[in-house]
Design a protein around this motif. Structure first.
Motif, PDB file in Angstrom:
ATOM      1  N   ILE A   1       8.130  -3.875  -0.744  1.00  0.00           N
ATOM      2  CA  ILE A   1       8.256  -2.653  -1.542  1.00  0.00           C
ATOM      3  C   ILE A   1       8.470  -2.996  -3.009  1.00  0.00           C
ATOM      4  CG2 ILE A   1       9.716  -0.633  -1.977  1.00  0.00           C
ATOM      5  CD1 ILE A   1      10.118  -0.429   1.057  1.00  0.00           C
ATOM      6  N   ARG A   2       9.281  -4.029  -3.286  1.00  0.00           N
ATOM      7  CA  ARG A   2       9.484  -4.445  -4.675  1.00  0.00           C
ATOM      8  C   ARG A   2       8.170  -4.903  -5.300  1.00  0.00           C
ATOM      9  NH1 ARG A   2      14.778  -6.165  -3.042  1.00  0.00           N
ATOM     10  NH2 ARG A   2      13.952  -8.135  -2.230  1.00  0.00           N
ATOM     11  N   ALA A   3       7.349  -5.615  -4.532  1.00  0.00           N
ATOM     12  CA  ALA A   3       6.049  -6.070  -5.043  1.00  0.00           C
ATOM     13  C   ALA A   3       5.137  -4.880  -5.329  1.00  0.00           C
ATOM     14  CB  ALA A   3       5.389  -7.015  -4.037  1.00  0.00           C
ATOM     15  N   LEU A   4       5.214  -3.847  -4.488  1.00  0.00           N
ATOM     16  CA  LEU A   4       4.399  -2.651  -4.698  1.00  0.00           C
ATOM     17  C   LEU A   4       4.846  -1.874  -5.931  1.00  0.00           C
ATOM     18  CD1 LEU A   4       4.158  -1.471  -0.982  1.00  0.00           C
ATOM     19  CD2 LEU A   4       2.242  -2.211  -2.403  1.00  0.00           C
ATOM     20  N   GLN A   5       6.114  -2.054  -6.326  1.00  0.00           N
ATOM     21  CA  GLN A   5       6.612  -1.397  -7.533  1.00  0.00           C
ATOM     22  C   GLN A   5       6.109  -2.092  -8.797  1.00  0.00           C
ATOM     23  OE1 GLN A   5      10.757  -1.798  -6.445  1.00  0.00           O
ATOM     24  NE2 GLN A   5      10.974   0.413  -6.186  1.00  0.00           N
ATOM     25  N   ASP A   6       5.703  -3.338  -8.673  1.00  0.00           N
ATOM     26  CA  ASP A   6       5.272  -4.101  -9.849  1.00  0.00           C
ATOM     27  C   ASP A   6       3.871  -3.721 -10.311  1.00  0.00           C
ATOM     28  OD1 ASP A   6       7.660  -5.478  -9.901  1.00  0.00           O
ATOM     29  OD2 ASP A   6       6.903  -7.171  -8.712  1.00  0.00           O
ATOM     30  N   THR A   7       2.994  -3.378  -9.357  1.00  0.00           N
ATOM     31  CA  THR A   7       1.615  -3.034  -9.697  1.00  0.00           C
ATOM     32  C   THR A   7       1.199  -1.777  -8.935  1.00  0.00           C
ATOM     33  OG1 THR A   7       0.646  -4.376  -7.916  1.00  0.00           O
ATOM     34  CG2 THR A   7       0.965  -5.460 -10.063  1.00  0.00           C
ATOM     35  N   VAL A   8       0.203  -1.103  -9.474  1.00  0.00           N
ATOM     36  CA  VAL A   8      -0.351   0.067  -8.796  1.00  0.00           C
ATOM     37  C   VAL A   8      -1.840   0.138  -9.111  1.00  0.00           C
ATOM     38  CG1 VAL A   8       0.120   1.664 -10.701  1.00  0.00           C
ATOM     39  CG2 VAL A   8      -0.057   2.559  -8.374  1.00  0.00           C
ATOM     40  N   SER A   9      -2.610   0.612  -8.147  1.00  0.00           N
ATOM     41  CA  SER A   9      -4.045   0.833  -8.342  1.00  0.00           C
ATOM     42  C   SER A   9      -4.335   2.307  -8.088  1.00  0.00           C
ATOM     43  CB  SER A   9      -4.862  -0.031  -7.381  1.00  0.00           C
ATOM     44  OG  SER A   9      -4.630   0.376  -6.040  1.00  0.00           O
ATOM     45  N   ALA A  10      -5.509   2.754  -8.483  1.00  0.00           N
ATOM     46  CA  ALA A  10      -5.878   4.155  -8.268  1.00  0.00           C
ATOM     47  C   ALA A  10      -5.897   4.494  -6.781  1.00  0.00           C
ATOM     48  CB  ALA A  10      -7.240   4.432  -8.897  1.00  0.00           C
TER      49      ALA A  10
ATOM     50  N   PHE B   1       0.577   5.480   3.656  1.00  0.00           N
ATOM     51  CA  PHE B   1       0.776   4.411   2.679  1.00  0.00           C
ATOM     52  C   PHE B   1       1.699   3.342   3.274  1.00  0.00           C
ATOM     53  CE2 PHE B   1       3.265   2.360  -0.597  1.00  0.00           C
ATOM     54  CZ  PHE B   1       2.354   2.072  -1.602  1.00  0.00           C
ATOM     55  N   TYR B   2       2.767   3.755   3.916  1.00  0.00           N
ATOM     56  CA  TYR B   2       3.733   2.827   4.520  1.00  0.00           C
ATOM     57  C   TYR B   2       3.075   1.988   5.609  1.00  0.00           C
ATOM     58  CZ  TYR B   2       7.863   1.327   7.192  1.00  0.00           C
ATOM     59  OH  TYR B   2       8.798   0.582   7.862  1.00  0.00           O
ATOM     60  N   PHE B   3       2.296   2.636   6.475  1.00  0.00           N
ATOM     61  CA  PHE B   3       1.620   1.905   7.545  1.00  0.00           C
ATOM     62  C   PHE B   3       0.656   0.865   6.978  1.00  0.00           C
ATOM     63  CE2 PHE B   3       2.107   5.837  10.447  1.00  0.00           C
ATOM     64  CZ  PHE B   3       3.318   5.365  10.928  1.00  0.00           C
ATOM     65  N   ARG B   4      -0.078   1.241   5.919  1.00  0.00           N
ATOM     66  CA  ARG B   4      -1.119   0.355   5.393  1.00  0.00           C
ATOM     67  C   ARG B   4      -0.568  -0.754   4.495  1.00  0.00           C
ATOM     68  NH1 ARG B   4      -6.329   3.094   2.862  1.00  0.00           N
ATOM     69  NH2 ARG B   4      -6.581   3.591   5.081  1.00  0.00           N
ATOM     70  N   TYR B   5       0.337  -0.414   3.587  1.00  0.00           N
ATOM     71  CA  TYR B   5       0.732  -1.378   2.566  1.00  0.00           C
ATOM     72  C   TYR B   5       2.080  -2.048   2.801  1.00  0.00           C
ATOM     73  CZ  TYR B   5      -3.183   0.318  -0.197  1.00  0.00           C
ATOM     74  OH  TYR B   5      -4.443   0.636  -0.631  1.00  0.00           O
TER      75      TYR B   5
ATOM     76  N   GLN C   1       2.302  11.052 -12.259  1.00  0.00           N
ATOM     77  CA  GLN C   1       2.020  10.704 -10.861  1.00  0.00           C
ATOM     78  C   GLN C   1       2.513   9.283 -10.560  1.00  0.00           C
ATOM     79  OE1 GLN C   1      -2.143  11.635 -11.281  1.00  0.00           O
ATOM     80  NE2 GLN C   1      -1.997  13.465  -9.997  1.00  0.00           N
ATOM     81  N   MET C   2       2.369   8.391 -11.520  1.00  0.00           N
ATOM     82  CA  MET C   2       2.882   7.034 -11.347  1.00  0.00           C
ATOM     83  C   MET C   2       4.406   7.032 -11.260  1.00  0.00           C
ATOM     84  SD  MET C   2       0.564   4.639 -13.825  1.00  0.00           S
ATOM     85  CE  MET C   2      -1.203   4.469 -13.586  1.00  0.00           C
ATOM     86  N   GLU C   3       5.044   7.911 -12.029  1.00  0.00           N
ATOM     87  CA  GLU C   3       6.495   8.018 -11.957  1.00  0.00           C
ATOM     88  C   GLU C   3       6.935   8.468 -10.560  1.00  0.00           C
ATOM     89  OE1 GLU C   3       7.524  10.712 -15.046  1.00  0.00           O
ATOM     90  OE2 GLU C   3       7.129   9.276 -16.678  1.00  0.00           O
ATOM     91  N   ALA C   4       6.199   9.415  -9.984  1.00  0.00           N
ATOM     92  CA  ALA C   4       6.507   9.882  -8.631  1.00  0.00           C
ATOM     93  C   ALA C   4       6.334   8.749  -7.619  1.00  0.00           C
ATOM     94  CB  ALA C   4       5.605  11.066  -8.266  1.00  0.00           C
ATOM     95  N   TYR C   5       5.322   7.928  -7.847  1.00  0.00           N
ATOM     96  CA  TYR C   5       5.072   6.756  -6.995  1.00  0.00           C
ATOM     97  C   TYR C   5       6.277   5.816  -7.038  1.00  0.00           C
ATOM     98  CZ  TYR C   5       2.886   2.179  -5.908  1.00  0.00           C
ATOM     99  OH  TYR C   5       2.584   0.927  -5.409  1.00  0.00           O
ATOM    100  N   LEU C   6       6.757   5.509  -8.236  1.00  0.00           N
ATOM    101  CA  LEU C   6       7.908   4.603  -8.369  1.00  0.00           C
ATOM    102  C   LEU C   6       9.156   5.191  -7.732  1.00  0.00           C
ATOM    103  CD1 LEU C   6       7.624   3.204 -12.019  1.00  0.00           C
ATOM    104  CD2 LEU C   6       7.217   1.977  -9.875  1.00  0.00           C
ATOM    105  N   GLU C   7       9.411   6.466  -7.982  1.00  0.00           N
ATOM    106  CA  GLU C   7      10.597   7.109  -7.428  1.00  0.00           C
ATOM    107  C   GLU C   7      10.566   7.135  -5.905  1.00  0.00           C
ATOM    108  OE1 GLU C   7      10.510  10.888  -9.311  1.00  0.00           O
ATOM    109  OE2 GLU C   7      11.010  10.084 -11.301  1.00  0.00           O
TER     110      GLU C   7
END
Length: 272
Positions: A19-28, A41-45, A238-244
């Motif tokens: 999860i920490r690694a997913l917070q470092d980068t994001v793709s469309a 998202f949880y199941f896949r990543y 939307q990216m902020e919502a992703y991080l939160e």
């Protein structure tokens, strides 16, 4: 007797590390999936559950690989003949490195023919486009958005030509001109950010090239203007919502029409 020590396998990463690694980068694509359904998202990543590749995804991947080779040849100014394009398609179709496909009886040959007809139609209709050398083909780039308090944005641009960002999509139906820009806004805005960050220039526009899988295949090109300031603001929110959501962590299901084609529907029904 001499012995060679075997290299131990890397330790498995904990869920918190992933999860920490997913917070470092994001793709469309990652952002779109998170906003569509956080549990998927949880199941896949996070859990990284492996599922067979769908027939539709395999067809799309093969078509995408052909267009990449065609554009790369144009960029090298060594254009491919239609025969060479077809050879590329057969190789791409046979490639199962991204996972096997569970075909229904007779489905593979039918889809194989459909995929080639899409490629053939697109290339024949893009004769004028083929005369212009691309600016970039299938380029992997990133943008550091730390000054906005956001993760690093990563992505791959299918094609850039004369300052216009072009993205390929295969579809089973004709896109609706009034909604197609909205439906793909996360992706187009992300690509605009990546382009501007790496060129210090504004894109001349964005084009969505839909290759539509009809009885008589057709190509639908949607011209979109450069990303606007409100669109950039919306993407950043939307990216902020992703991080939160990752910080909480907040992985909940979002039942809807999209569930009918979800590969994780069985796991989702067991969620509590």
């Amino acid at each position: 007797m001499n012995t060679v020590a075997e290299t131990p396998p890397p330790p498995e990463r904990s869920e918190q590390d992933l999860i920490r690694a997913l917070q470092d980068t994001v793709s469309a694509s990652r952002l779109s999936l998170f906003l569509q359904c956080r549990l998927k998202f949880y199941f896949r990543y996070v859990l990284k559950l492996q599922k067979p590749k769908t027939a539709s995804l395999h067809l799309g991947s093969a078509v995408h690989a052909v267009l990449k080779a065609w554009n790369k040849a144009r960029w090298l100014q060594q254009p491919l003949s239609l025969k060479e394009v077809h050879e590329n398609y057969l190789q791409a179709w046979a490639d199962t490195s991204e996972g096997s496909v569970n075909w229904e009886p007779g489905e593979e040959e039918e889809d194989k023919t459909t995929g080639w007809r899409l490629c053939d139609t697109y290339i024949r209709q893009s004769a004028s486009m083929a005369l212009t050398k691309p600016d970039a083909v299938e380029v992997s780039i990133e943008a550091d958005l730390a000054r906005h308090g956001l993760p690093r944005l990563i992505g791959i641009l299918d094609l850039v030509q004369q300052g216009s960002i072009i993205d390929y999509k295969t579809s089973s139906s004709t896109p609706n001109p009034s909604t197609v820009g909205h439906l793909h806004e996360i992706q187009t805005s992300s690509y605009a950010i990546l382009y501007r960050y790496n060129t210090d220039q504004q894109e001349t526009g964005i084009q969505l090239h839909h290759l539509v899988k009809l009885k008589n295949p057709k190509v639908c090109i949607t011209d979109l203007p450069p990303m606007s300031k409100p669109q950039q603001t919306r993407l950043f929110r939307q990216m902020e919502a992703y991080l939160e959501g990752l910080l909480r962590p907040d992985f909940i299901p979002s039942p809807g029409m999209h569930c009918s084609s979800c590969e994780f529907i069985h796991e989702c029904r067991l969620w509590h």
